[in-house]
Design an enzyme around this catalytic site. Structure first.
Site, PDB file in Angstrom:
ATOM      1  N   CYS A 239       0.841  -1.190   0.000  1.00  0.00           N
ATOM      2  CA  CYS A 239       0.000   0.000   0.000  1.00  0.00           C
ATOM      3  C   CYS A 239       0.877   1.241   0.000  1.00  0.00           C
ATOM      4  O   CYS A 239       1.792   1.357   0.814  1.00  0.00           O
ATOM      5  CB  CYS A 239      -0.910  -0.011   1.229  1.00  0.00           C
ATOM      6  SG  CYS A 239      -1.913   1.480   1.350  1.00  0.00           S
TER       7      CYS A 239
ATOM      8  N   ASN B 299      -0.718  -3.942  -6.457  1.00  0.00           N
ATOM      9  CA  ASN B 299      -1.412  -2.881  -5.734  1.00  0.00           C
ATOM     10  C   ASN B 299      -1.499  -1.607  -6.592  1.00  0.00           C
ATOM     11  O   ASN B 299      -1.078  -1.610  -7.746  1.00  0.00           O
ATOM     12  CB  ASN B 299      -0.686  -2.591  -4.419  1.00  0.00           C
ATOM     13  CG  ASN B 299      -1.675  -2.317  -3.293  1.00  0.00           C
ATOM     14  OD1 ASN B 299      -2.584  -1.515  -3.463  1.00  0.00           O
ATOM     15  ND2 ASN B 299      -1.517  -2.986  -2.174  1.00  0.00           N
TER      16      ASN B 299
ATOM     17  N   GLY C 232      -4.951  -4.388 -11.732  1.00  0.00           N
ATOM     18  CA  GLY C 232      -4.598  -2.996 -11.948  1.00  0.00           C
ATOM     19  C   GLY C 232      -5.022  -2.487 -13.301  1.00  0.00           C
ATOM     20  O   GLY C 232      -4.342  -2.696 -14.294  1.00  0.00           O
ATOM     21  N   GLY C 233      -6.167  -1.817 -13.340  1.00  0.00           N
ATOM     22  CA  GLY C 233      -6.551  -1.140 -14.570  1.00  0.00           C
ATOM     23  C   GLY C 233      -7.395  -1.944 -15.527  1.00  0.00           C
ATOM     24  O   GLY C 233      -7.636  -1.503 -16.644  1.00  0.00           O
TER      25      GLY C 233
HETATM   26  C1  LIG Z   1     -10.835   2.497  -2.969  1.00  0.00           C
HETATM   27  C2  LIG Z   1      -9.764   1.470  -2.980  1.00  0.00           C
HETATM   28  C3  LIG Z   1      -9.433   0.798  -1.807  1.00  0.00           C
HETATM   29  C4  LIG Z   1      -8.444  -0.158  -1.797  1.00  0.00           C
HETATM   30  N1  LIG Z   1      -8.154  -0.823  -0.646  1.00  0.00           N
HETATM   31  C5  LIG Z   1      -7.270  -1.859  -0.658  1.00  0.00           C
HETATM   32  C6  LIG Z   1      -7.058  -2.653   0.485  1.00  0.00           C
HETATM   33  O1  LIG Z   1      -7.637  -2.457   1.548  1.00  0.00           O
HETATM   34  N2  LIG Z   1      -6.174  -3.679   0.402  1.00  0.00           N
HETATM   35  C7  LIG Z   1      -5.515  -3.966  -0.756  1.00  0.00           C
HETATM   36  O2  LIG Z   1      -4.754  -4.925  -0.792  1.00  0.00           O
HETATM   37  N3  LIG Z   1      -5.695  -3.238  -1.870  1.00  0.00           N
HETATM   38  C8  LIG Z   1      -6.566  -2.185  -1.843  1.00  0.00           C
HETATM   39  N4  LIG Z   1      -6.765  -1.455  -2.985  1.00  0.00           N
HETATM   40  C9  LIG Z   1      -6.051  -1.801  -4.213  1.00  0.00           C
HETATM   41  C10 LIG Z   1      -6.894  -2.704  -5.120  1.00  0.00           C
HETATM   42  O3  LIG Z   1      -7.122  -3.953  -4.515  1.00  0.00           O
HETATM   43  C11 LIG Z   1      -6.202  -2.939  -6.467  1.00  0.00           C
HETATM   44  O4  LIG Z   1      -4.978  -3.582  -6.233  1.00  0.00           O
HETATM   45  C12 LIG Z   1      -5.950  -1.649  -7.229  1.00  0.00           C
HETATM   46  O5  LIG Z   1      -7.036  -0.768  -7.086  1.00  0.00           O
HETATM   47  C13 LIG Z   1      -5.695  -1.865  -8.725  1.00  0.00           C
HETATM   48  O6  LIG Z   1      -6.766  -2.509  -9.352  1.00  0.00           O
HETATM   49  P1  LIG Z   1      -7.950  -1.721 -10.139  1.00  0.00           P
HETATM   50  O7  LIG Z   1      -7.305  -0.800 -11.125  1.00  0.00           O
HETATM   51  O8  LIG Z   1      -8.749  -2.816 -10.788  1.00  0.00           O
HETATM   52  O9  LIG Z   1      -8.721  -1.000  -9.100  1.00  0.00           O
HETATM   53  C14 LIG Z   1      -7.750  -0.462  -2.988  1.00  0.00           C
HETATM   54  C15 LIG Z   1      -8.082   0.214  -4.158  1.00  0.00           C
HETATM   55  C16 LIG Z   1      -9.072   1.164  -4.190  1.00  0.00           C
HETATM   56  C17 LIG Z   1      -9.393   1.888  -5.458  1.00  0.00           C
END
Ligand SMILES: Cc1cc2nc3c(=O)[nH]c(=O)nc-3n(C[C@H](O)[C@H](O)[C@H](O)COP(=O)(O)O)c2cc1C
Ligand SMILES: Cc1cc2nc3c(=O)[nH]c(=O)nc-3n(C[C@H](O)[C@H](O)[C@H](O)COP(=O)(O)OP(=O)(O)OC[C@H]3O[C@@H](n4cnc5c(N)ncnc54)[C@H](O)[C@@H]3O)c2cc1C
Ligand SMILES: Cc1cc2nc3c(=O)[nH]c(=O)nc-3n(C[C@H](O)[C@H](O)[C@H](O)COP(=O)(O)OP(=O)(O)OC[C@H]3O[C@@H](n4cnc5c(N)ncnc54)[C@H](O)[C@@H]3O)c2cc1C
Ligand SMILES: Cc1cc2nc3c(=O)[nH]c(=O)nc-3n(C[C@H](O)[C@H](O)[C@H](O)COP(=O)(O)O)c2cc1C
Ligand code: FES
Ligand code: FES
Lengths: 270, 304, 304, 270
Positions: free
Chosen positions: B128, B191, B243-244
């Site tokens: 994170c 992440n 991611g994305g």
């Molecule tokens: C609002 C939000 C909250 C998130 N909270 C967490 C979390 O608590 N733990 C975690 O491992 N990743 C967290 N992430 C990361 C997502 O799991 C993911 O890895 C990241 O958003 C990329 O994928 P995406 O583009 O499909 O959203 C969070 C992402 C977003 C947007």
């Protein structure tokens, strides 16, 4: 001025006017056409402080209002602000109230803070030619908001207070039942304390009258991503599938009237 | 008919799309709703030992090409979360736990006291970019830290361990190998990126209350694809590519780069909660056009 | 009237928008054309001692939210480049040189033999993510490497030195300080991000001939802003903020984060070659609305 | 099928047909509506090999053609491909030829390889009701492309070869001068070797006849970003402000007919 939004970021607007509704309530007026519908809300940003959800309490061609009750840190900070200061507006969000195509007589019930969003709904109903029966309830006279404004509209009003200090003594549910005996009501709308909403929803369901209820849950994003506002057991998002739901949907919920979650996701009794 | 089902960490999963942690993962009911909307598996929002309030709002904003968040790991803590995530069979698909901590002992504690065999696996984000004490801000992304934390968890649970990496890692291959050699069963790559910052011009202030936030959504996809490609070259354990991803095309691209499953989070914003089903439908359509019978055939195909 | 002019590295510049290296920078005539289209300053395409063919085509593609390139530093080498970039007064605005090499000696050689006082400054990218032997692929992004290369150049030229950093640097503050303490006069923050990869589904192959490429354009803006913010906190020398600027709003955001000048490259694709003038006009419009008289007032404003 | 492009990435199409124009030239036919105009070009990707610019040599409702001369590594590789194999098509790019609203009689001059793009222009001119005078030139008979095709069209043709092995002996410039003496020509279009283009441009300018010329420079991106194709001293991008320019624009260039740059930016004499 049409307020345009391409991304989920606050748009900064100066406070145009502040109306002190009573000792706990203020209405903040902003300039611009937000394009909101009754029942929708905005996220309000006090820069570098916090951002919280508030319903649109009125909207005209070139203005919109929010009506806020001072309950904690954020709203206290908000109450310190003066005309001209900049606030961030994000939205409008959420599913609004909607009128059935047929059905002339509508009952609109607002309890306490819940009078704010239904105020906007009343104006909208009038402009759509509905016959509005408004029921407003509060603990006492001093807490009432918008009462004089609503009374001045072409609306049948009845007011109730817990202590009888304004209107009749009693609850909005009593007033609603009396109304339903007297008039053929085609649709009911309600916003207010959740226990009241449960009771109103049941009254409507028992009588088979379509009923839409606006509820509140702790919100963070406001646009359906974080999951903070999801309700049990359907997982519906109050910010996105709500805040206005059909009464039946809400009464089926395990948590409606029973518990809610705070900003960490911890359950709290209602 | 194109077949999207696959076996992942020993579990049979109906399609490779998994809800990413932190999106719609606060409650069990929400996870079940996501499964109803087509996800093959779901991940809970990350849970710490103690209750956390998280950062003040705004915690999520979008910009022209993506999303930024600094939620700050708000969660109700171990006890409330155990209660929240009980009877996980009601969710209707495999559930991945997600646990966080500030030291290896915290992770061990969470593994011992939070996990149960109702979960299909446990995911561990060491990546994170916007929560002090956790992830990259706490040095959890180095090969050593990853090795130690993975080991500590491994000693306390029999669940498969998924280590979630940061795209910022300078040497992704090494980092992924550290997880593999410490006994991780899979890598989640990855992440959010950055962090980034968006400044409000009128107030001259960053908008997110934490000022910076992890970047997700369409903006990050090509970099995520490259990260998956690099990790696939380095380790033998399977990869969740996250991611994305917004479309079936994107999911297939991730799988060709080396992902066995594909995480989806931000796309809920762009395409609504039915995005899981939409992506699956698009994948099937592409597979049928391309004559691909099973989705497992294309994993790593870009490496040939 | 809002005033966009400023003093940068001792030179009076008519506006803070500078053409980024590698875009429309192959010829002097092209630089002059960019100045005609509104740029306050221009940067030449990076030049190495020996002629370089660069990577095969495709060297540039776009994706939904940005651009990816792996040009591979094609350039005609020192002699032809000296001929190309003579009589720079004809360009009509300050010109920044850009020199590359694989070892500190190469940079020293370039400084000694390529530079002339026709240039307003020399920019040194130690941050290209997609050319073997150069930039981050050659470890040029560490504080030590940056210190040594800057020193080596400093000994051979009196021109102000601009060190161009990678957004991937783990500790940007340290990296920027290394440049500052070795005598750099400014930081360019920064180069392309990633690298990223886009896979063509039909052929199951990466599209860029080098497979991966640096990401630029709208996708990278928020991360660039955060990088500028971090560098501004760390060093006293001025910053050129580069990466993802498309509009006047974006340029002002970069300046509020700490940039004194703003690099623009990929936006030429999105808004045409007149983008330099468009951005300046938009900046002026914003400044007039906000009552900002001189653009220098807003540099670093987000830090207050 | 309309070929749609949202990003600058190749779209994969199978080779539908290969026409062997002569020993050095092949025409590759693809299915789909590209929406190109005469004078525009595509970037052609042989996956993992290279990507190079080629003009559209014809386009119908559901097909488009490119006509390629084998000159080096990429074109040799291309000549090995068979019907059904996938190639990447990116584009169309560049400024096309354009007809003046008034002006019936157009002269179209193609030299060698330059016959390919003007072939498409001839079809377009005919469909727009122009009277076309085509002048085709090559070193010798064996190198001619599209001659029979063009002859079969409602077009006045004259062919010239350096050695007289096809049509008359001489150059396109001679043929053009003869034509201009005989007919009132309203507009001239030309594509071919650069020295020829210089001469044609001068002929047009001297006589005050509007003239558009298509030129070539080393291209990488094809869409105006890399700067590889910029010409001295204006800095215009051949891929974007060209490849079709007004003759006057080109004759004013320092480098037109004199030198060009290779893929590293090194100057080469023409
Ligand atoms: C609002 C939000 C909250 C998130 N909270 C967490 C979390 O608590 N733990 C975690 O491992 N990743 C967290 N992430 C990361 C997502 O799991 C993911 O890895 C990241 O958003 C990329 O994928 P995406 O583009 O499909 O959203 C969070 C992402 C977003 C947007
Ligand atoms: C859809 C919706 C519409 C609302 N409309 C209005 C309105 O028109 N007028 C009005 O006065 N209030 C409205 N509220 C409630 C308002 O958001 C809270 O009163 C406000 O956030 C309190 O913040 P605080 O810091 O002052 O109080 P705190 O001390 O933080 O909290 C007091 C109480 O406010 C509620 N609350 C706090 N934060 C939030 C949050 N982020 N989301 C939801 N509830 C929260 C909780 O129930 C809490 O117990 C609405 C809430 C929602 C969800
Ligand atoms: C706008 C435009 C339209 C063109 N249309 C056609 C056409 O319709 N038919 C056709 O046969 N050829 C056309 N060409 C030329 C074609 O691109 C080259 O012949 C081809 O790239 C040669 O590649 P190669 O590897 O086979 O040869 P190489 O051995 O690489 O080069 C042979 C010669 O081709 C030219 N060339 C090589 N690469 C490029 C490049 N990337 N861009 C421009 N020129 C290059 C150079 O002059 C070089 O000297 C066009 C070029 C341009 C710029
Ligand atoms: C096609 C292309 C070529 C580039 N070539 C160079 C280069 O030679 N030297 C360099 O320092 N940066 C190079 N860059 C990086 C840019 O100068 C700039 O840092 C980056 O693109 C981010 O800015 P932008 O989003 O405005 O394009 C190149 C970028 C692109 C898109
Ligand atoms: S407040 Fe985030 S999903 Fe409703
Ligand atoms: S080929 Fe890149 S600008 Fe023309």
């Amino acid at each position: 001025m049409q307020i345009q939004r391409r991304v989920e970021q606050p748009i900064m607007l100066p406070i145009k006017k502040i109306i002190e509704d009573n000792k706990d309530f203020k209405t903040f007026v902003f300039e611009g056409q937000l394009g909101a519908k009754p029942g929708q809300f905005i996220m309000l940003w006090i820069p570098r402080v916090n951002m919280k959800p508030f319903s649109i309490s009125n909207q005209t061609e070139d203005e919109f209002h929010i009506t806020v009750m001072k309950v904690g840190e954020f709203t206290a900070k908000l109450f310190e602000l003066k005309v001209g200061e900049l606030l961030g507006i994000q939205g409008p969000y959420g599913r609004p109230f909607s009128f059935k195509a047929h059905g002339e007589n509508v009952a609109i019930v607002g309890g306490g803070c819940g009078i704010a969003p239904v105020n906007f709904l009343i104006y909208d109903a009038i402009s759509k030619g509905k016959q509005v029966y408004f029921i407003g309830g509060c603990r006492n006279k001093d807490l009432f908001i918008k009462a004089d404004e609503i009374k001045s509209l072409p609306v049948e009003t009845s007011f109730v207070t817990d202590d009888g200090s304004y209107g009749e003594k009693g609850f909005t549910t009593d007033a609603l039942k009396r109304l339903l005996e007297k008039e053929k009501i085609d649709q009911i709308f309600a916003c207010g304390p959740e226990k009241m909403l449960v009771a109103i929803g049941k009254i409507a369901l028992e009588r088979g009258i379509p009923c839409q209820i606006s509820m509140e849950r702790y919100m963070k994003c406001g646009f359906g991503v974080c999951g903070q506002c999801c309700v049990d057991d359907t997982g519906l998002r109050v910010c996105h599938e709500g805040p206005v739901f059909e009464a039946r949907t809400l009464l089926d919920l395990k948590e409606f009237g029973a518990y809610k979650r705070d900003g960490s996701g911890t359950k709290q009794k209602i | 008919m194109a077949n999207l089902s696959l076996t992942f960490l020993g579990a049979k999963i109906k399609n490779p799309i998994v809800l990413a942690s932190g999106i719609l993962g606060v409650t069990k009911a929400s996870l079940a709703n996501v499964v109803k909307n087509g996800a093959g598996a779901v991940t809970i929002k990350s849970i710490s030992k103690d209750k956390r309030k998280g950062h003040n709002n705004p915690i999520i904003i979008t910009f022209e090409t993506g999303m930024m968040n600094a939620v700050g790991y708000s969660n109700p803590g171990i006890d409330a979360a155990k209660e929240e995530f009980a009877n996980l069979n009601e969710v209707g698909a495999p559930v991945f736990a997600s646990i966080i901590g500030t030291a290896p002992e915290d992770f061990a504690y969470m593994a011992e006291n939070f996990l149960s065999d109702e979960y299909a696996a446990v995911e561990v984000p060491l990546s994170c970019p916007h929560t002090p004490g956790f992830g990259t801000l706490a040095g959890q992304g180095t090969p050593e830290a990853i090795f130690n934390i993975t080991k500590a968890i491994k000693e306390k649970t029999d669940l498969p361990i998924i280590i979630k990496l940061s795209p910022n890692s300078q040497n992704l291959g090494e980092v992924a190998k550290a997880a593999e050699s410490a006994g991780a069963s899979a890598i989640n790559m990855g992440n959010t990126h950055g962090p980034g910052m968006v400044i409000n011009l009128e107030t001259r202030k960053p908008i997110l209350d934490f000022k910076v936030g992890g970047v997700s959504g369409p903006a990050i996809r090509p970099i995520t694809v490259r990260c998956i490609y690099d990790v696939y070259k380095a380790v033998k354990i399977p990869i969740i590519g996250t991611g994305g991803v917004n479309t079936g095309r994107d999911a297939i691209e991730m799988m060709m780069a080396g992902a066995s499953m594909v995480g989806v989070g931000t796309a809920v914003y762009y395409r609504g909660i039915s995005v899981f089903k939409q992506i699956c439908d698009e994948m099937k359509e592409w597979m049928e056009g391309a004559g691909v019978k099973s989705v497992e055939e294309i994993i790593g195909a870009a490496h040939e």
